[in-house]
Design a protein around this motif. Structure first.
Motif, PDB file in Angstrom:
ATOM      1  N   MET A   1       0.865  -1.312   0.282  1.00 60.37           N
ATOM      2  CA  MET A   1       0.081  -0.047   0.052  1.00 60.37           C
ATOM      3  C   MET A   1       0.856   1.224   0.015  1.00 60.37           C
ATOM      4  N   THR A   2       0.342   2.123  -0.794  1.00 58.86           N
ATOM      5  CA  THR A   2       1.226   3.516  -0.961  1.00 58.86           C
ATOM      6  C   THR A   2       0.562   4.218   0.528  1.00 58.86           C
ATOM      7  N   GLU A   3       1.830   5.081   0.977  1.00 52.51           N
ATOM      8  CA  GLU A   3       1.712   5.821   2.142  1.00 52.51           C
ATOM      9  C   GLU A   3       0.430   6.971   2.152  1.00 52.51           C
ATOM     10  N   ARG A   4      -0.476   7.004   2.888  1.00 50.76           N
ATOM     11  CA  ARG A   4      -1.578   8.023   2.976  1.00 50.76           C
ATOM     12  C   ARG A   4      -2.214   7.682   1.726  1.00 50.76           C
ATOM     13  N   PHE A   5      -2.512   6.525   1.340  1.00 48.83           N
ATOM     14  CA  PHE A   5      -3.439   6.385  -0.174  1.00 48.83           C
ATOM     15  C   PHE A   5      -4.669   6.996   0.006  1.00 48.83           C
TER      16      PHE A   5
ATOM     17  N   THR B   1      -5.251  10.309  -1.510  1.00 46.28           N
ATOM     18  CA  THR B   1      -4.806  10.677  -2.762  1.00 46.28           C
ATOM     19  C   THR B   1      -5.620   9.955  -3.786  1.00 46.28           C
ATOM     20  N   LYS B   2      -6.596   8.934  -3.065  1.00 47.47           N
ATOM     21  CA  LYS B   2      -7.436   8.097  -4.052  1.00 47.47           C
ATOM     22  C   LYS B   2      -9.014   8.245  -3.054  1.00 47.47           C
TER      23      LYS B   2
ATOM     24  N   SER C   1     -13.665   4.869  -4.241  1.00 46.86           N
ATOM     25  CA  SER C   1     -13.909   3.964  -5.508  1.00 46.86           C
ATOM     26  C   SER C   1     -12.672   3.795  -6.154  1.00 46.86           C
ATOM     27  N   GLU C   2     -11.513   4.378  -5.951  1.00 47.43           N
ATOM     28  CA  GLU C   2     -10.305   4.091  -6.930  1.00 47.43           C
ATOM     29  C   GLU C   2      -9.352   3.301  -5.929  1.00 47.43           C
ATOM     30  N   MET C   3      -9.703   2.898  -4.479  1.00 45.68           N
ATOM     31  CA  MET C   3      -9.031   1.907  -3.804  1.00 45.68           C
ATOM     32  C   MET C   3      -8.959   0.388  -4.129  1.00 45.68           C
ATOM     33  N   ASN C   4      -7.947  -0.357  -4.084  1.00 45.67           N
ATOM     34  CA  ASN C   4      -7.677  -1.643  -4.539  1.00 45.67           C
ATOM     35  C   ASN C   4      -8.525  -2.396  -3.173  1.00 45.67           C
ATOM     36  N   GLN C   5      -8.748  -3.683  -3.238  1.00 48.76           N
ATOM     37  CA  GLN C   5      -9.334  -4.397  -2.035  1.00 48.76           C
ATOM     38  C   GLN C   5      -8.719  -4.251  -0.636  1.00 48.76           C
ATOM     39  N   GLN C   6      -7.081  -4.318  -0.715  1.00 49.93           N
ATOM     40  CA  GLN C   6      -6.169  -4.085   0.404  1.00 49.93           C
ATOM     41  C   GLN C   6      -6.611  -2.903   1.039  1.00 49.93           C
ATOM     42  N   GLU C   7      -6.553  -1.821   0.208  1.00 52.94           N
ATOM     43  CA  GLU C   7      -6.565  -0.515   0.716  1.00 52.94           C
ATOM     44  C   GLU C   7      -8.052  -0.225   1.178  1.00 52.94           C
ATOM     45  N   TRP C   8      -9.027  -0.529   0.399  1.00 54.03           N
ATOM     46  CA  TRP C   8     -10.447  -0.863   1.036  1.00 54.03           C
ATOM     47  C   TRP C   8     -10.690  -1.190   2.603  1.00 54.03           C
ATOM     48  N   GLU C   9      -9.855  -2.397   2.496  1.00 52.66           N
ATOM     49  CA  GLU C   9     -10.249  -3.080   4.077  1.00 52.66           C
ATOM     50  C   GLU C   9      -9.364  -2.369   4.994  1.00 52.66           C
ATOM     51  N   ALA C  10      -8.417  -1.666   4.683  1.00 52.37           N
ATOM     52  CA  ALA C  10      -7.431  -1.120   5.587  1.00 52.37           C
ATOM     53  C   ALA C  10      -8.150   0.190   6.195  1.00 52.37           C
ATOM     54  N   ILE C  11      -9.087   0.668   5.513  1.00 51.33           N
ATOM     55  CA  ILE C  11      -9.802   1.988   5.877  1.00 51.33           C
ATOM     56  C   ILE C  11     -10.803   1.686   7.101  1.00 51.33           C
ATOM     57  N   CYS C  12     -11.145   0.300   7.297  1.00 50.90           N
ATOM     58  CA  CYS C  12     -12.177  -0.061   8.394  1.00 50.90           C
ATOM     59  C   CYS C  12     -11.117   0.327   9.562  1.00 50.90           C
TER      60      CYS C  12
ATOM     61  N   SER D   1     -15.024   5.261   9.404  1.00 51.67           N
ATOM     62  CA  SER D   1     -13.822   5.941   8.575  1.00 51.67           C
ATOM     63  C   SER D   1     -14.342   5.812   7.248  1.00 51.67           C
ATOM     64  N   TYR D   2     -15.207   4.688   6.837  1.00 53.47           N
ATOM     65  CA  TYR D   2     -15.645   4.908   5.363  1.00 53.47           C
ATOM     66  C   TYR D   2     -16.589   6.014   5.361  1.00 53.47           C
ATOM     67  N   ARG D   3     -17.914   6.452   6.224  1.00 53.21           N
ATOM     68  CA  ARG D   3     -18.367   7.357   6.014  1.00 53.21           C
ATOM     69  C   ARG D   3     -17.805   8.597   6.093  1.00 53.21           C
ATOM     70  N   ARG D   4     -16.663   8.753   7.098  1.00 55.47           N
ATOM     71  CA  ARG D   4     -15.904  10.130   7.047  1.00 55.47           C
ATOM     72  C   ARG D   4     -15.330  10.513   5.749  1.00 55.47           C
ATOM     73  N   LEU D   5     -14.594   9.411   5.071  1.00 50.56           N
ATOM     74  CA  LEU D   5     -14.039   9.549   3.810  1.00 50.56           C
ATOM     75  C   LEU D   5     -15.119  10.025   2.722  1.00 50.56           C
ATOM     76  N   TYR D   6     -16.197   9.254   2.693  1.00 48.97           N
ATOM     77  CA  TYR D   6     -17.201   9.488   1.801  1.00 48.97           C
ATOM     78  C   TYR D   6     -17.746  11.050   1.940  1.00 48.97           C
ATOM     79  N   GLU D   7     -17.803  11.410   3.267  1.00 49.94           N
ATOM     80  CA  GLU D   7     -18.204  12.722   3.428  1.00 49.94           C
ATOM     81  C   GLU D   7     -17.339  13.942   3.194  1.00 49.94           C
ATOM     82  N   GLY D   8     -16.052  13.312   3.067  1.00 52.23           N
ATOM     83  CA  GLY D   8     -14.776  14.278   2.651  1.00 52.23           C
ATOM     84  C   GLY D   8     -14.379  14.861   4.008  1.00 52.23           C
ATOM     85  N   ARG D   9     -14.355  14.156   5.265  1.00 43.70           N
ATOM     86  CA  ARG D   9     -13.910  14.526   6.459  1.00 43.70           C
ATOM     87  C   ARG D   9     -12.633  14.008   6.989  1.00 43.70           C
ATOM     88  N   GLY D  10     -12.201  13.032   6.135  1.00 44.88           N
ATOM     89  CA  GLY D  10     -10.480  12.467   6.722  1.00 44.88           C
ATOM     90  C   GLY D  10     -10.798  11.682   7.415  1.00 44.88           C
TER      91      GLY D  10
END
Length: 163
Positions: free
Chosen positions: A1-5, A8-9, A12-23, A103-112
């Motif tokens: 995984m790239t640092e702080r992906f 930058t993504k 919807s652009e995240m791969n499965q590993q990145e998606w799971e890491a957001i949890c 965290s998914y909701r926060r990113l979806y809403e643009g809150r980081g």
């Protein structure tokens, strides 16, 4: 995984590993939620109508390991618990019942991501637990209570969204 992906993504652009890491691993999604409606019936939280409100409870799914804040059958959870919702890129916009701190909701809403997120803390959940953002020590298993008494377990702490 790239640092702080996640900065930058888009989700919807995240791969499965990145998606799971957001949890963040808080396990609030494993809590039973009820919709307060005019008919005063309990029903699955698939849809919410105008004027209805979601109430969180401290009642956790029987598959939850409440010490580790992890599902004990993660890969089979939707088979074992038919109303367990698997969060995907496609259904993210429809999951009104996820708490504001998700965290998914926060990113979806643009809150980081929040400062206590494991990705910002060497992959460790300790900052999250210390901030009180996980379910650790706050739940009862659905297998140990009478679900007819669900009103006794309504809580507001899942709605906290500290950063």
């Amino acid at each position: 995984m790239t640092e702080r992906f996640w900065e930058t993504k888009s989700l919807s652009e995240m791969n499965q590993q990145e998606w799971e890491a957001i949890c963040d691993g808080c396990a609030k999604c494993c809590l039973h939620k009820f919709i307060d409606d005019e008919v005063d019936e309990r029903h699955p939280t698939e849809v919410i109508h105008e004027g209805e409100q979601v109430h969180y409870s401290s009642i956790a799914c029987y598959l939850l390991d409440d010490k580790r804040c992890q599902c004990t059958q993660y890969d089979k959870r939707t088979e074992l618990v038919p109303d367990c919702v698997k969060l995907t890129k496609d259904n993210l916009k429809d999951i009104f019942f996820m708490p504001p701190s998700c965290s998914y909701r926060r990113l979806y809403e643009g809150r980081g991501l929040p400062s206590w997120h494991p990705l910002l803390n060497d992959g460790k959940k300790s900052a999250m637990h210390k901030a009180g953002m996980s379910v650790r020590g706050k739940t009862v298993s659905e297998s140990t209570i009478d679900m007819d008494d669900f009103e006794d377990y309504i809580v507001v702490w899942p709605l906290g969204d500290e950063d």
